[in-house]
Design a protein around this motif. Structure first.
Motif, mmCIF file in Angstrom:
data_model
loop_
_atom_site.group_PDB
_atom_site.id
_atom_site.type_symbol
_atom_site.label_atom_id
_atom_site.label_comp_id
_atom_site.label_asym_id
_atom_site.label_seq_id
_atom_site.Cartn_x
_atom_site.Cartn_y
_atom_site.Cartn_z
ATOM 1 N N LEU A 101 0.599 12.594 63.536
ATOM 2 C CA LEU A 101 -0.462 13.237 63.290
ATOM 3 C C LEU A 101 -0.188 13.890 61.968
ATOM 4 O O LEU A 101 -1.006 13.952 61.044
ATOM 5 C CB LEU A 101 -1.129 13.988 64.297
ATOM 6 C CG LEU A 101 -2.285 14.672 64.172
ATOM 7 C CD1 LEU A 101 -3.197 13.784 63.845
ATOM 8 C CD2 LEU A 101 -2.771 15.540 65.297
ATOM 9 N N SER A 102 0.845 14.737 61.927
ATOM 10 C CA SER A 102 1.141 15.611 60.831
ATOM 11 C C SER A 102 1.270 15.061 59.451
ATOM 12 O O SER A 102 1.199 15.536 58.375
ATOM 13 C CB SER A 102 1.842 16.838 61.251
ATOM 14 O OG SER A 102 3.286 16.078 61.195
ATOM 15 N N GLN A 103 1.907 13.798 59.545
ATOM 16 C CA GLN A 103 2.332 12.986 58.516
ATOM 17 C C GLN A 103 1.169 12.083 57.919
ATOM 18 O O GLN A 103 1.228 11.505 56.789
ATOM 19 C CB GLN A 103 3.478 12.102 58.747
ATOM 20 C CG GLN A 103 4.574 12.585 58.871
ATOM 21 C CD GLN A 103 5.612 11.969 59.420
ATOM 22 O OE1 GLN A 103 5.505 10.704 59.611
ATOM 23 N NE2 GLN A 103 6.980 12.507 59.235
ATOM 24 N N GLY A 104 -0.036 12.377 58.656
ATOM 25 C CA GLY A 104 -1.169 11.431 58.402
ATOM 26 C C GLY A 104 -1.180 10.097 58.540
ATOM 27 O O GLY A 104 -2.031 9.102 58.202
ATOM 28 N N ARG A 105 -0.564 9.615 59.553
ATOM 29 C CA ARG A 105 -0.277 8.278 59.959
ATOM 30 C C ARG A 105 -1.628 7.625 60.663
ATOM 31 O O ARG A 105 -1.947 6.479 60.420
ATOM 32 C CB ARG A 105 0.822 8.079 61.003
ATOM 33 C CG ARG A 105 2.354 8.242 60.329
ATOM 34 C CD ARG A 105 3.468 8.053 60.843
ATOM 35 N NE ARG A 105 4.691 8.272 60.408
ATOM 36 C CZ ARG A 105 5.803 7.565 60.553
ATOM 37 N NH1 ARG A 105 5.969 6.510 61.358
ATOM 38 N NH2 ARG A 105 6.961 7.786 59.758
ATOM 39 N N TYR A 106 -1.997 8.580 61.643
ATOM 40 C CA TYR A 106 -3.382 8.289 62.065
ATOM 41 C C TYR A 106 -4.599 8.144 61.222
ATOM 42 O O TYR A 106 -5.424 7.185 61.188
ATOM 43 C CB TYR A 106 -3.629 9.177 63.460
ATOM 44 C CG TYR A 106 -2.574 9.137 64.361
ATOM 45 C CD1 TYR A 106 -2.389 7.967 64.949
ATOM 46 C CD2 TYR A 106 -2.217 10.341 64.751
ATOM 47 C CE1 TYR A 106 -1.066 8.018 66.036
ATOM 48 C CE2 TYR A 106 -1.321 10.417 65.726
ATOM 49 C CZ TYR A 106 -0.598 9.129 66.290
ATOM 50 O OH TYR A 106 0.154 9.388 67.254
ATOM 51 N N THR A 107 -4.536 9.122 60.244
ATOM 52 C CA THR A 107 -5.708 8.982 59.223
ATOM 53 C C THR A 107 -5.437 7.722 58.379
ATOM 54 O O THR A 107 -6.514 7.027 57.986
ATOM 55 C CB THR A 107 -5.531 10.270 58.165
ATOM 56 O OG1 THR A 107 -5.349 11.354 58.948
ATOM 57 C CG2 THR A 107 -6.580 10.141 57.022
ATOM 58 N N TRP A 108 -4.198 7.481 58.131
ATOM 59 C CA TRP A 108 -4.022 6.279 57.373
ATOM 60 C C TRP A 108 -4.510 4.975 58.086
ATOM 61 O O TRP A 108 -5.363 4.063 57.625
ATOM 62 C CB TRP A 108 -2.579 5.851 56.995
ATOM 63 C CG TRP A 108 -2.103 4.620 56.366
ATOM 64 C CD1 TRP A 108 -2.504 4.235 55.190
ATOM 65 C CD2 TRP A 108 -2.027 3.324 56.980
ATOM 66 N NE1 TRP A 108 -2.068 2.905 54.691
ATOM 67 C CE2 TRP A 108 -1.682 2.402 55.842
ATOM 68 C CE3 TRP A 108 -1.523 2.809 58.293
ATOM 69 C CZ2 TRP A 108 -1.287 1.026 56.234
ATOM 70 C CZ3 TRP A 108 -1.386 1.711 58.559
ATOM 71 C CH2 TRP A 108 -1.286 0.585 57.610
ATOM 72 N N ASN A 111 -8.260 4.931 58.144
ATOM 73 C CA ASN A 111 -8.871 4.429 56.807
ATOM 74 C C ASN A 111 -8.789 3.130 56.510
ATOM 75 O O ASN A 111 -9.653 2.209 55.948
ATOM 76 C CB ASN A 111 -8.398 5.129 55.826
ATOM 77 C CG ASN A 111 -8.705 6.744 55.646
ATOM 78 O OD1 ASN A 111 -9.481 7.122 56.304
ATOM 79 N ND2 ASN A 111 -7.767 7.520 54.924
#
Length: 125
Positions: A101-108, A111
């Motif tokens: 979550l902190s590394q933006g993997r879920y956001t990626w 997207n």
């Protein structure tokens, strides 16, 4: 008539065995399956690997560390990213790992899904 009786007995044994297996036997419980709203047309047009992933993720049959330990393929069930005290389950991999979550993997991932939807919508236009 005898062949049909034998076939019924074998089918019954197969269902009994599946019910006794906690992960693989979940298909015998249709309570959650009724909540899904996929049409046959949608399923028919899906890629086979996508269908496999959907089915395996719903029934927690993906090769997470927790499952690999249960299957005797690995000894450590912890998450390699966050080294959590609990186990790396399918749910943890797909939505609960604090490091991911902190590394933006879920956001990626989110997207990428939106990009796919946008491409499908623009093609349909």
């Amino acid at each position: 008539m005898i062949i049909n009786e034998i076939r019924l007995n074998e089918d019954s044994r197969g269902v009994q065995k599946a019910v006794q297996q906690p992960q693989q036997g979940q298909w015998t419980n249709w309570d959650n399956a009724l909540q899904k709203s996929l049409t046959w047309n949608e399923i028919w047009h899906m890629a086979p690997l996508r269908i496999s992933f959907l089915i395996r993720s719903v029934y927690d049959l993906l090769p997470s560390n927790a499952n690999l330990v249960r299957w005797g393929k690995k000894e450590d069930p912890t998450c390699p990213l966050c080294h959590c005290q609990g186990r790396q389950t399918t749910e943890h991999v797909l939505s609960s790992c604090k490091i991911a979550l902190s590394q933006g993997r879920y956001t990626w991932r989110h997207n990428r899904v939106l990009q796919e939807l946008a491409a499908i919508i623009s093609t349909a236009k």
